[in-house]
Design an enzyme around this catalytic site. Structure first.
Site, short mmCIF file in Angstrom:
data_model
loop_
_atom_site.label_atom_id
_atom_site.label_comp_id
_atom_site.label_asym_id
_atom_site.label_seq_id
_atom_site.Cartn_x
_atom_site.Cartn_y
_atom_site.Cartn_z
CB SER A 24 -0.75 -2.03 -4.92
OG SER A 24 -0.31 -1.08 -4.00
NE ARG A 28 -5.52 -3.55 -4.45
CZ ARG A 28 -4.73 -2.91 -3.57
NH1 ARG A 28 -3.49 -3.32 -3.35
NH2 ARG A 28 -5.18 -1.85 -2.92
CG ASP A 329 2.95 4.36 -1.13
OD1 ASP A 329 2.56 4.75 -0.01
OD2 ASP A 329 2.56 3.31 -1.66
CE LYS A 356 0.41 6.26 3.53
NZ LYS A 356 -0.60 5.28 3.09
C1 S3P Z 1 -1.72 0.57 -0.73
C2 S3P Z 1 -2.39 1.72 -0.40
C3 S3P Z 1 -1.75 2.89 0.22
C4 S3P Z 1 -0.23 2.84 0.07
C5 S3P Z 1 0.33 1.47 0.38
C6 S3P Z 1 -0.27 0.42 -0.54
C7 S3P Z 1 -2.47 -0.56 -1.31
O1 S3P Z 1 -2.08 2.92 1.60
O2 S3P Z 1 0.35 3.81 0.92
O3 S3P Z 1 1.74 1.46 0.21
O4 S3P Z 1 -1.85 -1.48 -1.87
O5 S3P Z 1 -3.70 -0.53 -1.23
P1 S3P Z 1 -3.43 3.64 2.13
O6 S3P Z 1 -4.58 2.94 1.59
O7 S3P Z 1 -3.35 3.50 3.62
O8 S3P Z 1 -3.29 5.06 1.68
#
Ligand code: S3P
Length: 447
Positions: A24, A28, A329, A356
């Site tokens: 994540s 970003r 996750d 997912k």
């Molecule tokens: C993520 C947010 C989550 C997660 C994904 C990564 C992110 O999804 O399941 O693997 O990096 O913002 P959601 O925002 O759909 O819950």
């Protein structure tokens, strides 16, 4: 490619830099650096199947970047330097890439089409499209509110409207999409979430000079999670210079493996311990897991630390409410811990798992039954009656986290487990099998 795992030795040792950088935060960092004014340097960037599409997308918008091993350099020239790409952007299997890019494109005011794999086209995009339209973005979607979707350039000098919006589900992808779009709006955007989704966007934008306030409010006996963003005027973001912590969602597979393989003792160093990401650790500790923390410190705006994990006898537990968002996750690997624990584990309030990389409630039920697990499916979760895992042949359904969880199951099963179509492990954790082998596990590839 198939992964074959079987019970053999305990996992003994220490892992640090071999763990991938956080997925994540990698997404970003790459994207936000492309909005900054100046050169960003990001160390321990996650180089994987899901971050590649983000980097390739940046090239399409005219952003220059280079990768030297795991060090990413991005030449940001501000939001106004973004160009219209000539081809649709292929986001591969990465919903984070698609949803975050949608907000960035709306904020930058360029025209682009976002598309992805067959699996990504199945995932809902109306959750970002509706609020982006409220901000004044012009977006064409495919019937059903799915990708491909096209975001249209705004007329010269026209800005987006700031947004006040209640997110129907807690989602860091939706929240981040809207915060990125809010950078191209005039005034303050206020988002209200029903759960504590990961807050890396807020932390990173703050470090780049954007005013972001997060706070909780109580309404009708439930907590709501608020974020307020006001873009600087003129919009000038500071470049990033950071080293990324290890991904707790990748570390999760090693943590559960060490807990369920008798005699294991494992140290994991430099792991992201942001409280919005540590739901699995809380859930496991409630089951009696022997996990301890040391060397906790802040780095690049994130809490980081080392974990010591020792094999433990686990008891069943219940998971619902805000904890679900903080371990969103990790349910596939959590289910493996539940399957070998004593007693019953129940998960509720987790309907999002159906949306997912696969329908994780249905696929866990299907595949775990093949390994002899007693599991009941609920509309918003599952119940597992713990016991022993049997061996067998199971399918990844193209879901990286399901593939790795099933392979870990094999390390504690009575006979070998073969996970078919396991090449998807490279989406977020290319060194998964290699690290486990080095720690003493019996895991091999075939085909
Ligand atoms: C993520 C947010 C989550 C997660 C994904 C990564 C992110 O999804 O399941 O693997 O990096 O913002 P959601 O925002 O759909 O819950």
């Amino acid at each position: 490619m198939n992964l074959i795992s079987k019970s053999a030795n305990p996992l003994i040792g220490s892992v640090s830099a071999e763990l991938p950088g956080d997925k994540s935060i990698s997404h970003r960092a790459a994207l936000f650096a492309a909005f900054a004014d100046g050169t960003s340097r990001i160390e321990h960037f996650q180089v994987s199947g899901v971050t590649r599409p983000m980097l390739q997308a940046l090239t399409s918008f005219g952003i220059q970047w280079s990768l030297d091993g795991e060090t990413l350099t991005v030449e940001g020239r501000g939001i106004s330097a973004w160009k219209n790409p000539t081809f649709p952007i292929d986001c591969g299997n990465s919903a984070t890439t698609l949803r975050l890019l949608a907000g960035a494109i709306a904020g930058a005011g360029v025209t682009a089409t976002l598309d992805g794999s067959y699996g990504l086209r199945r995932r809902p995009m109306d959750r970002i499209v509706e609020p982006l339209r409220k901000m004044g973005a012009v977006i064409k979607t495919t019937p059903g509110g799915i990708a491909p979707l096209t975001i249209q350039e705004r007329s010269e000098g026209q800005k987006l409207k700031p947004l006040t919006y209640d997110l129907p589900v807690a989602s860091a992808q939706v929240k981040s999409c809207l915060l990125l779009a809010a950078l191209g709006a005039e005034g303050t955007t206020l988002l209200n979430e029903p759960g504590p989704s990961r807050d890396h966007t807020e932390r990173m934008l703050s470090s780049m000079g954007v005013t972001v306030n997060s706070y909780e409010v109580e309404a009708h006996n439930t907590l709501r999670y608020m974020v307020e963003l006001t873009p600087p005027n003129p919009l000038k973001l500071l470049p990033l210079n950071m080293s990324l912590p290890a991904d707790p969602s990748a570390a999760a597979f090693l943590i559960v493996a060490a807990l369920i393989i008798p005699g294991s003792s494992l140290t994991l160093k430099g792991v992201c311990l942001n409280p919005t990401r540590t739901g699995l650790l809380d859930g496991l500790q409630a089951m009696g897991a022997d996990i301890s923390f040391s060397n906790q410190h802040e780095a690049g705006g994130e809490l980081v630390g080392d974990l010591q994990v020792n094999a433990s006898e686990l008891q069943g537990t219940e998971v619902s409410g805000p904890l679900v968002v903080r371990m969103i996750d990790e349910f596939p690997i959590f289910a493996i811990a539940a399957a070998v624990s004593n007693g019953t584990t129940t998960v509720h309030d987790a309907k999002e798992l159906r949306l997912k990389e696969s329908d994780r409630i249905a696929m866990l039920a299907t595949e775990l039954r093949l390994l002899g697990v007693e599991i009941e499916e609920h509309s918003d979760g599952f119940t597992i009656h713990g016991g022993k895992l049997q061996g067998g042949t199971v399918e990844s359904h193209g879901d990286h986290r399901l593939a790795m969880s099933l392979a870990v199951a094999g390390l504690a099963a009575e006979s070998p487990v073969t996970v078919r179509n396991a090449e998807c492990t490279a989406e977020s954790f290319p060194a998964f099998a290699e690290i486990l082998q080095k720690l003493g596990a019996s895991i091999s590839t075939e085909g």
